[in-house]
Design a protein around this motif. Structure first.
Motif, short mmCIF file in Angstrom:
data_model
loop_
_atom_site.label_atom_id
_atom_site.label_comp_id
_atom_site.label_asym_id
_atom_site.label_seq_id
_atom_site.Cartn_x
_atom_site.Cartn_y
_atom_site.Cartn_z
N UNK A 193 59.32 74.12 47.99
CA UNK A 193 60.73 73.76 47.90
C UNK A 193 60.86 72.48 47.07
N UNK A 194 61.90 72.44 46.25
CA UNK A 194 62.14 71.29 45.38
C UNK A 194 63.61 70.95 45.39
N UNK A 195 63.93 69.71 45.14
CA UNK A 195 65.33 69.34 44.97
C UNK A 195 65.89 69.99 43.71
N UNK A 196 65.08 70.01 42.65
CA UNK A 196 65.52 70.58 41.38
C UNK A 196 64.42 71.48 40.83
N UNK A 197 64.82 72.64 40.31
CA UNK A 197 63.91 73.51 39.59
C UNK A 197 64.47 73.72 38.19
N UNK A 198 63.60 73.57 37.18
CA UNK A 198 63.97 73.78 35.78
C UNK A 198 63.08 74.89 35.24
N UNK A 199 63.65 76.03 34.91
CA UNK A 199 62.88 77.19 34.48
C UNK A 199 63.06 77.36 32.98
N UNK A 200 61.96 77.25 32.24
CA UNK A 200 61.98 77.27 30.78
C UNK A 200 61.49 78.60 30.22
N UNK A 201 61.80 78.81 28.93
CA UNK A 201 61.33 79.99 28.19
C UNK A 201 61.91 81.28 28.75
N UNK A 202 63.17 81.21 29.18
CA UNK A 202 63.84 82.40 29.74
C UNK A 202 64.42 83.27 28.63
N UNK A 203 63.58 83.65 27.71
CA UNK A 203 64.00 84.43 26.55
C UNK A 203 63.86 85.92 26.81
N UNK A 217 46.14 73.63 46.29
CA UNK A 217 45.76 72.29 46.73
C UNK A 217 46.82 71.23 46.43
N UNK A 218 48.02 71.66 46.06
CA UNK A 218 49.08 70.72 45.70
C UNK A 218 49.41 69.77 46.85
N UNK A 219 49.41 68.49 46.54
CA UNK A 219 49.74 67.46 47.52
C UNK A 219 51.09 66.86 47.16
N UNK A 220 52.12 67.22 47.92
CA UNK A 220 53.47 66.76 47.61
C UNK A 220 53.63 65.25 47.76
N UNK A 221 52.87 64.65 48.63
CA UNK A 221 53.07 63.24 48.91
C UNK A 221 52.66 62.34 47.75
N UNK A 222 51.82 62.84 46.86
CA UNK A 222 51.32 62.02 45.77
C UNK A 222 52.03 62.25 44.45
N UNK A 223 52.97 63.20 44.40
CA UNK A 223 53.61 63.56 43.15
C UNK A 223 55.09 63.83 43.34
N UNK A 251 65.06 58.33 43.38
CA UNK A 251 64.01 57.70 44.16
C UNK A 251 62.79 58.56 44.38
N UNK A 252 61.80 57.99 45.07
CA UNK A 252 60.48 58.59 45.17
C UNK A 252 60.39 59.82 46.06
N UNK A 253 61.41 60.09 46.86
CA UNK A 253 61.35 61.25 47.74
C UNK A 253 61.83 62.53 47.08
N UNK A 254 62.34 62.42 45.87
CA UNK A 254 62.86 63.57 45.15
C UNK A 254 61.72 64.38 44.54
N UNK A 255 61.82 65.71 44.60
CA UNK A 255 60.78 66.59 44.06
C UNK A 255 61.40 67.53 43.03
N UNK A 256 60.73 67.63 41.90
CA UNK A 256 61.23 68.43 40.78
C UNK A 256 60.10 69.33 40.27
N UNK A 314 63.84 65.21 34.07
CA UNK A 314 63.22 64.99 35.38
C UNK A 314 62.94 63.50 35.60
N UNK A 315 62.43 62.83 34.59
CA UNK A 315 62.16 61.40 34.73
C UNK A 315 63.43 60.60 34.95
N UNK A 316 64.50 60.95 34.22
CA UNK A 316 65.78 60.24 34.38
C UNK A 316 66.35 60.45 35.79
N UNK A 317 66.25 61.66 36.30
CA UNK A 317 66.77 61.95 37.63
C UNK A 317 65.99 61.18 38.69
N UNK A 318 64.68 61.11 38.53
CA UNK A 318 63.86 60.38 39.50
C UNK A 318 64.22 58.91 39.55
#
Length: 216
Positions: free
Chosen positions: A135-145, A115-121, A83-88, A75-79
């Motif tokens: 809605x997000x540009x990318x979703x990463x779903x973990x622990x799909x066991x 209370x999630x504020x998208x503009x700050x994160x 850029x700052x408008x991407x949401x993950x 996620x950090x590498x993609x950002x």
């Protein structure tokens, strides 16, 4: 369920066709039609997707800790590239919202809630249930066991709730979707092998250069 039965026929501008195809197959191949009919779930027909993209990925790691570490660093590498408008969003299955919110504090991520504020994160962390409405540009779903999806602690007629939540979480992704496991992948993914790319987290991040993040 028959293909085309339970759809609102409208053009979908949010998801790529590839994300909708995988999400659709997970839902209709594993969840009893009666449960779908009784829910308020809006199942989207892949045929009406307005755009295409890459296939979702199913990624393997040795441990859940490696999954989390890989997701956070990807996620950090993609950002850095997008850029700052991407949401993950990083979703961890098998944990409650409280457990995820406490963990988010430790790794300095914003947990999804009312209370999630998208503009700050840009990077968010969530349990499986809280993704609805976002809605997000990318979703990463973990622990799909297997044993987590569906939970081995749930009776069979209750497992559909997790299936619906998984479908919702998958379709929160607008551009790219990653599904991750570290043991045996959920049987819910057994029929989507032609709709996804299968790989390992080692092909996306170099664990030897990273500090492994741990759940408490």
């Amino acid at each position: 369920i028959q293909k085309g039965e339970n759809f609102k026929l409208r053009l979908n501008y949010r998801n790529t066709k590839e994300i909708l195809e995988a999400s659709y197959e997970v839902m209709v191949e594993n969840i009893d039609e009666a449960f779908i009919d009784d829910s308020d779930l809006d199942i989207l027909d892949p045929e009406y997707a307005n755009r295409s993209g890459e296939k979702p990925f199913i990624l393997y790691a040795n441990t859940l800790q490696e999954e989390i570490t890989g997701a956070f660093n990807l996620a950090q590498d993609i950002l850095k590239q997008e850029g700052d408008n991407y949401k993950i969003c990083i979703v961890i299955c098998g944990y409650t919202n409280y457990e995820i919110s406490e963990y988010a504090k430790l790794i300095n991520l914003k947990c999804l809630d009312g209370s999630t504020n998208f503009s700050d994160n840009n990077i968010f962390i969530s349990d499986l249930e809280q993704t609805k409405g976002f809605e997000f540009n990318i979703v990463i779903i973990l622990n799909c066991n297997e044993g987590i999806l569906p939970s081995k602690e749930l009776p069979g007629d209750e497992a559909f709730r997790s299936g619906c939540q998984l479908y919702v979480a998958m379709t929160r992704a607008k551009d790219r979707l990653f599904l991750s496991y570290s043991n045996e992948p959920s049987r819910w993914f057994s029929k989507i092998h032609t709709l996804v790319n299968q790989s390992t987290w080692d092909n996306f991040v170099d664990f030897e250069k990273l500090d492994i993040l741990n759940l408490p």
